[in-house]
Design a protein around this motif. Sequence first.
Motif, PDB file in Angstrom:
ATOM      1  N   THR A 185       1.045  -1.433  -0.473  1.00 20.30           N
ATOM      2  CA  THR A 185       0.029  -0.106   0.077  1.00 20.30           C
ATOM      3  C   THR A 185       1.065   0.905  -0.333  1.00 20.30           C
ATOM      4  OG1 THR A 185       0.286  -0.532   2.570  1.00 20.30           O
ATOM      5  CG2 THR A 185      -1.610  -1.089   1.240  1.00 20.30           C
ATOM      6  N   THR A 186       1.740   1.165   0.899  1.00 21.64           N
ATOM      7  CA  THR A 186       2.321   2.167   1.047  1.00 21.64           C
ATOM      8  C   THR A 186       3.386   2.460  -0.358  1.00 21.64           C
ATOM      9  OG1 THR A 186       4.024   1.784   2.886  1.00 21.64           O
ATOM     10  CG2 THR A 186       4.905   3.240   2.001  1.00 21.64           C
ATOM     11  N   ARG A 187       3.574   1.302  -1.116  1.00 22.47           N
ATOM     12  CA  ARG A 187       4.256   1.526  -2.777  1.00 22.47           C
ATOM     13  C   ARG A 187       3.026   1.987  -3.392  1.00 22.47           C
ATOM     14  NH1 ARG A 187       5.825  -3.573  -6.861  1.00 22.47           N
ATOM     15  NH2 ARG A 187       6.069  -1.795  -8.206  1.00 22.47           N
ATOM     16  N   ALA A 188       1.589   1.722  -3.217  1.00 17.83           N
ATOM     17  CA  ALA A 188       0.903   1.818  -4.505  1.00 17.83           C
ATOM     18  C   ALA A 188       0.723   4.001  -3.782  1.00 17.83           C
ATOM     19  CB  ALA A 188      -0.576   1.750  -3.932  1.00 17.83           C
ATOM     20  N   ALA A 189       0.499   4.119  -3.169  1.00 19.04           N
ATOM     21  CA  ALA A 189       1.089   5.723  -2.350  1.00 19.04           C
ATOM     22  C   ALA A 189       1.456   6.437  -3.189  1.00 19.04           C
ATOM     23  CB  ALA A 189       0.357   5.762  -1.173  1.00 19.04           C
ATOM     24  N   LEU A 190       3.003   5.469  -3.195  1.00 18.73           N
ATOM     25  CA  LEU A 190       3.845   6.634  -3.671  1.00 18.73           C
ATOM     26  C   LEU A 190       3.653   6.458  -5.475  1.00 18.73           C
ATOM     27  CD1 LEU A 190       6.390   8.053  -3.429  1.00 18.73           C
ATOM     28  CD2 LEU A 190       7.665   5.695  -3.486  1.00 18.73           C
ATOM     29  N   VAL A 191       3.296   5.192  -6.219  1.00 22.47           N
ATOM     30  CA  VAL A 191       3.138   5.612  -7.361  1.00 22.47           C
ATOM     31  C   VAL A 191       2.646   6.358  -7.808  1.00 22.47           C
ATOM     32  CG1 VAL A 191       2.995   3.825  -9.412  1.00 22.47           C
ATOM     33  CG2 VAL A 191       4.811   3.040  -7.332  1.00 22.47           C
ATOM     34  N   PHE A 192       1.031   6.295  -6.948  1.00 20.30           N
ATOM     35  CA  PHE A 192      -0.569   7.176  -7.458  1.00 20.30           C
ATOM     36  C   PHE A 192      -0.256   8.324  -7.286  1.00 20.30           C
ATOM     37  CE2 PHE A 192      -4.393   8.985  -6.442  1.00 20.30           C
ATOM     38  CZ  PHE A 192      -4.120   9.021  -7.533  1.00 20.30           C
ATOM     39  N   GLY A 193       1.080   9.298  -6.237  1.00 20.91           N
ATOM     40  CA  GLY A 193       1.097  10.229  -5.587  1.00 20.91           C
ATOM     41  C   GLY A 193       2.201  10.476  -7.203  1.00 20.91           C
ATOM     42  N   MET A 194       3.158  10.332  -6.910  1.00 17.32           N
ATOM     43  CA  MET A 194       3.845  10.248  -8.338  1.00 17.32           C
ATOM     44  C   MET A 194       3.264  11.054  -9.713  1.00 17.32           C
ATOM     45  SD  MET A 194       6.949  11.376  -7.000  1.00 17.32           S
ATOM     46  CE  MET A 194       8.015  11.190  -7.899  1.00 17.32           C
ATOM     47  N   ALA A 195       2.582   9.795  -9.834  1.00 21.50           N
ATOM     48  CA  ALA A 195       1.805   9.837 -11.096  1.00 21.50           C
ATOM     49  C   ALA A 195       0.904  11.536 -11.456  1.00 21.50           C
ATOM     50  CB  ALA A 195       1.397   8.649 -11.445  1.00 21.50           C
ATOM     51  N   ALA A 196       0.285  11.336  -9.679  1.00 18.43           N
ATOM     52  CA  ALA A 196      -0.877  12.413  -9.954  1.00 18.43           C
ATOM     53  C   ALA A 196      -0.259  13.967 -10.386  1.00 18.43           C
ATOM     54  CB  ALA A 196      -1.999  12.037  -9.356  1.00 18.43           C
ATOM     55  N   GLY A 197       0.751  13.485 -10.189  1.00 21.17           N
ATOM     56  CA  GLY A 197       1.853  15.679  -9.784  1.00 21.17           C
ATOM     57  C   GLY A 197       2.459  14.907 -10.963  1.00 21.17           C
ATOM     58  N   ALA A 198       2.678  13.933 -11.760  1.00 17.90           N
ATOM     59  CA  ALA A 198       3.035  14.192 -13.722  1.00 17.90           C
ATOM     60  C   ALA A 198       2.137  14.571 -14.205  1.00 17.90           C
ATOM     61  CB  ALA A 198       3.885  13.063 -13.803  1.00 17.90           C
ATOM     62  N   ALA A 199       0.884  14.110 -13.729  1.00 17.77           N
ATOM     63  CA  ALA A 199       0.022  13.907 -14.816  1.00 17.77           C
ATOM     64  C   ALA A 199      -0.733  15.724 -14.762  1.00 17.77           C
ATOM     65  CB  ALA A 199      -1.627  13.774 -14.552  1.00 17.77           C
ATOM     66  N   ALA A 200      -0.802  16.102 -13.466  1.00 20.84           N
ATOM     67  CA  ALA A 200      -1.537  17.565 -13.420  1.00 20.84           C
ATOM     68  C   ALA A 200      -0.519  18.615 -13.643  1.00 20.84           C
ATOM     69  CB  ALA A 200      -1.642  17.791 -12.182  1.00 20.84           C
ATOM     70  N   LEU A 201       1.069  17.946 -13.790  1.00 19.95           N
ATOM     71  CA  LEU A 201       1.951  18.888 -14.605  1.00 19.95           C
ATOM     72  C   LEU A 201       2.321  19.653 -15.537  1.00 19.95           C
ATOM     73  CD1 LEU A 201       4.361  21.104 -13.245  1.00 19.95           C
ATOM     74  CD2 LEU A 201       6.362  19.114 -13.098  1.00 19.95           C
ATOM     75  N   ALA A 202       2.238  18.310 -16.057  1.00 19.82           N
ATOM     76  CA  ALA A 202       1.800  18.407 -17.695  1.00 19.82           C
ATOM     77  C   ALA A 202       0.790  18.579 -18.368  1.00 19.82           C
ATOM     78  CB  ALA A 202       1.498  16.657 -18.052  1.00 19.82           C
ATOM     79  N   GLY A 203      -0.214  18.465 -17.364  1.00 21.46           N
ATOM     80  CA  GLY A 203      -1.453  19.169 -18.242  1.00 21.46           C
ATOM     81  C   GLY A 203      -2.006  20.940 -18.184  1.00 21.46           C
ATOM     82  N   ALA A 204      -1.395  21.217 -16.679  1.00 17.36           N
ATOM     83  CA  ALA A 204      -1.190  22.786 -16.795  1.00 17.36           C
ATOM     84  C   ALA A 204       0.417  23.603 -17.265  1.00 17.36           C
ATOM     85  CB  ALA A 204      -0.425  22.971 -15.271  1.00 17.36           C
ATOM     86  N   LEU A 205       1.092  22.547 -18.023  1.00 16.67           N
ATOM     87  CA  LEU A 205       1.402  23.063 -19.186  1.00 16.67           C
ATOM     88  C   LEU A 205       1.034  23.219 -20.211  1.00 16.67           C
ATOM     89  CD1 LEU A 205       4.946  21.481 -17.734  1.00 16.67           C
ATOM     90  CD2 LEU A 205       4.439  23.988 -17.399  1.00 16.67           C
ATOM     91  N   VAL A 206       0.693  22.446 -21.534  1.00 13.43           N
ATOM     92  CA  VAL A 206      -0.511  21.955 -21.857  1.00 13.43           C
ATOM     93  C   VAL A 206      -1.377  23.713 -22.409  1.00 13.43           C
ATOM     94  CG1 VAL A 206      -1.465  20.960 -23.518  1.00 13.43           C
ATOM     95  CG2 VAL A 206       0.040  20.132 -22.409  1.00 13.43           C
TER      96      VAL A 206
END
Length: 56
Positions: free
Chosen positions: A5-26
């Motif tokens: 669950t710690t791994r899943a939370a870390l992966v999801f958090g990093m991926a959500a951050g990358a998605a938000a940043l990419a969307g904001a930059l676009v």
Amino acid sequence: MALLTTRAALVFGMAAGAAALAGALVLKEGRSWPTAILVGAGAFVGAVTFMNGVIS
């Protein structure tokens, strides 16, 4: 089990951050919001794939 669950939370958090940043930059670039959603989704999938490979 706690590590999973710690791994899943870390992966999801990093991926959500990358998605938000990419969307904001676009959006800042001046493209439409559907394009930003597609770019964010692609960044999310790419980040999940990358992080799963790095962590395991």
